[in-house]
Design a protein around this motif. Structure first.
Motif, mmCIF file in Angstrom:
data_model
loop_
_atom_site.group_PDB
_atom_site.id
_atom_site.type_symbol
_atom_site.label_atom_id
_atom_site.label_comp_id
_atom_site.label_asym_id
_atom_site.label_seq_id
_atom_site.Cartn_x
_atom_site.Cartn_y
_atom_site.Cartn_z
ATOM 1 N N ARG A 1 0.813 -1.223 0.000
ATOM 2 C CA ARG A 1 0.000 0.000 0.000
ATOM 3 C C ARG A 1 0.843 1.268 0.000
ATOM 4 O O ARG A 1 0.518 2.250 -0.663
ATOM 5 C CB ARG A 1 -0.936 0.002 1.211
ATOM 6 C CG ARG A 1 -1.868 1.217 1.275
ATOM 7 C CD ARG A 1 -2.919 1.014 2.356
ATOM 8 N NE ARG A 1 -3.856 2.111 2.368
ATOM 9 C CZ ARG A 1 -3.718 3.214 3.091
ATOM 10 N NH1 ARG A 1 -2.651 3.349 3.875
ATOM 11 N NH2 ARG A 1 -4.616 4.171 3.047
ATOM 12 N N ASN B 1 -1.864 -0.306 -4.092
ATOM 13 C CA ASN B 1 -1.372 1.071 -4.150
ATOM 14 C C ASN B 1 -1.772 1.836 -5.406
ATOM 15 O O ASN B 1 -1.338 2.968 -5.596
ATOM 16 C CB ASN B 1 0.148 1.125 -3.970
ATOM 17 C CG ASN B 1 0.940 0.471 -5.093
ATOM 18 O OD1 ASN B 1 0.443 0.263 -6.197
ATOM 19 N ND2 ASN B 1 2.188 0.143 -4.814
ATOM 20 N N LYS C 1 -2.878 5.538 -5.423
ATOM 21 C CA LYS C 1 -1.971 6.684 -5.395
ATOM 22 C C LYS C 1 -2.068 7.522 -6.664
ATOM 23 O O LYS C 1 -1.860 8.737 -6.625
ATOM 24 C CB LYS C 1 -0.531 6.224 -5.174
ATOM 25 C CG LYS C 1 -0.238 5.722 -3.770
ATOM 26 C CD LYS C 1 1.260 5.557 -3.548
ATOM 27 C CE LYS C 1 1.573 5.171 -2.113
ATOM 28 N NZ LYS C 1 3.013 5.235 -1.817
#
Length: 320
Positions: free
Chosen positions: A146, A296, A299
């Protein structure tokens, strides 16, 4: 913590010679990163050279109209300096977003730049980490990702650079001034200071053995509106999931740099040219070729929304 020896240096040259001449020697000033890593036996220096007596703790105007920041200027003092707050507000805001007040009182300018690029797997000595032990593998790849890098990573490391200050320094085109053990002075552009992991993730910067940072210089002020936005899981004492430093000029021209997404502060000239086109165009250039995981990939959206927020505030005349 393993046993080590300790001595104080009284000149930059003396400090550089001592570290270069002793395998495993390290400089120490505030120690806010190094001491933690020594307690975990991730860092095991044989000798600590204390540089706090080197008188590198002043902020002075340069003849070119910028500022020279001594390597030992504490983060609190740098953020509070009237010239920094007025002319380099993005730097002051980035500093205040970092760590805690107690750590900022100890942390130095050079130490902040040199803190280890790291992740939870780096801290866990039971896990494989190419930064700790080159060639041992990377447990983060295929693990919980993450907080990890989405650009500029490699097959050997996906850690992200932790410094808020360095993101602002990248935006401002700072230069790092050093002295080598032979007395040679050198100036390194911040854009050339950090390395990407590639095949040597344990080598994080381009300093030579024993080379000591003496100061960081800022060029003439940029003007415009200054922003530093740090998005994190809690409001204090946490690394950025994503951070954005920006200086916005009329017409949405300006500069932008991002933290929390790569092994070093991330700045792409093509993204700055896209600023007048809006946040989506900027993000597409900044994060071109992003390699994300299901944990992730948020992002990418977070970078775009943070940039959009900054551009919106710039249009309304609000800085932060």
């Amino acid at each position: 913590m393993r046993a080590f020896t300790y001595q104080r240096a009284h000149t930059p040259a003396q400090a550089a010679v001592a570290v270069a001449g002793t395998p495993g020697a390290r400089f120490i000033a505030g120690g806010t990163n190094l001491l933690d890593l020594m307690k975990l036996e991730i860092e095991t220096p044989t000798l600590l050279i204390d540089v706090n007596a080197l008188k590198l703790d002043t902020i002075e105007a340069t003849s070119e109209g910028g500022l020279r920041i001594g390597a030992l200027v504490r983060n609190t003092d740098l953020a509070a300096d009237g010239r920094v707050r007025r002319d380099y507000a993005v730097l002051a805001r980035a500093l205040l977003a970092g760590a805690s007040g107690q750590l900022r009182n100890k942390a130095t300018t050079a130490g902040n730049l040199l803190q280890r690029t790291r992740c939870p797997y780096f801290y866990d000595t039971n896990q494989a980490c190419n930064k700790r032990v080159p060639g041992s593998g990377c447990a983060a790849i295929g693990g919980f990702t993450r907080n990890h890098a989405i650009v500029g990573a490699s097959a050997l490391c996906i850690a992200t650079h932790p410094s808020d200050m360095a993101v602002a320094m990248q935006l401002l085109d700072a230069q790092v001034e050093t002295v080598s053990p032979d007395g040679t002075a050198r100036v390194i552009r911040i854009a050339d200071f950090y390395r990407l992991p590639e095949t040597t993730p344990h080598i994080e910067h381009n300093l030579m053995p024993g080379e000591l940072i003496t100061s960081v210089t800022l060029p003439t002020p940029l003007g415009g509106q200054h922003f530093y936005r740090k998005v994190r899981d809690r409001t204090s004492y946490a690394f950025a999931l994503v951070s954005v430093a920006a200086v916005i000029q009329p017409g949405n021209a300006g500069r932008i740099a991002v933290g929390g997404v790569a092994h070093r502060p991330w700045r792409v000239p093509a993204a700055e040219k896209a600023l007048p086109q809006g946040a989506a165009a900027v993000t597409a250039q900044l994060l071109a070729g992003a390699a994300t995981t299901p944990e992730n990939r948020f992002k990418v959206t977070l970078v775009e929304r943070t940039i959009a927020s900054i551009l919106g505030d710039a249009r309304s005349g609000k800085e932060a």
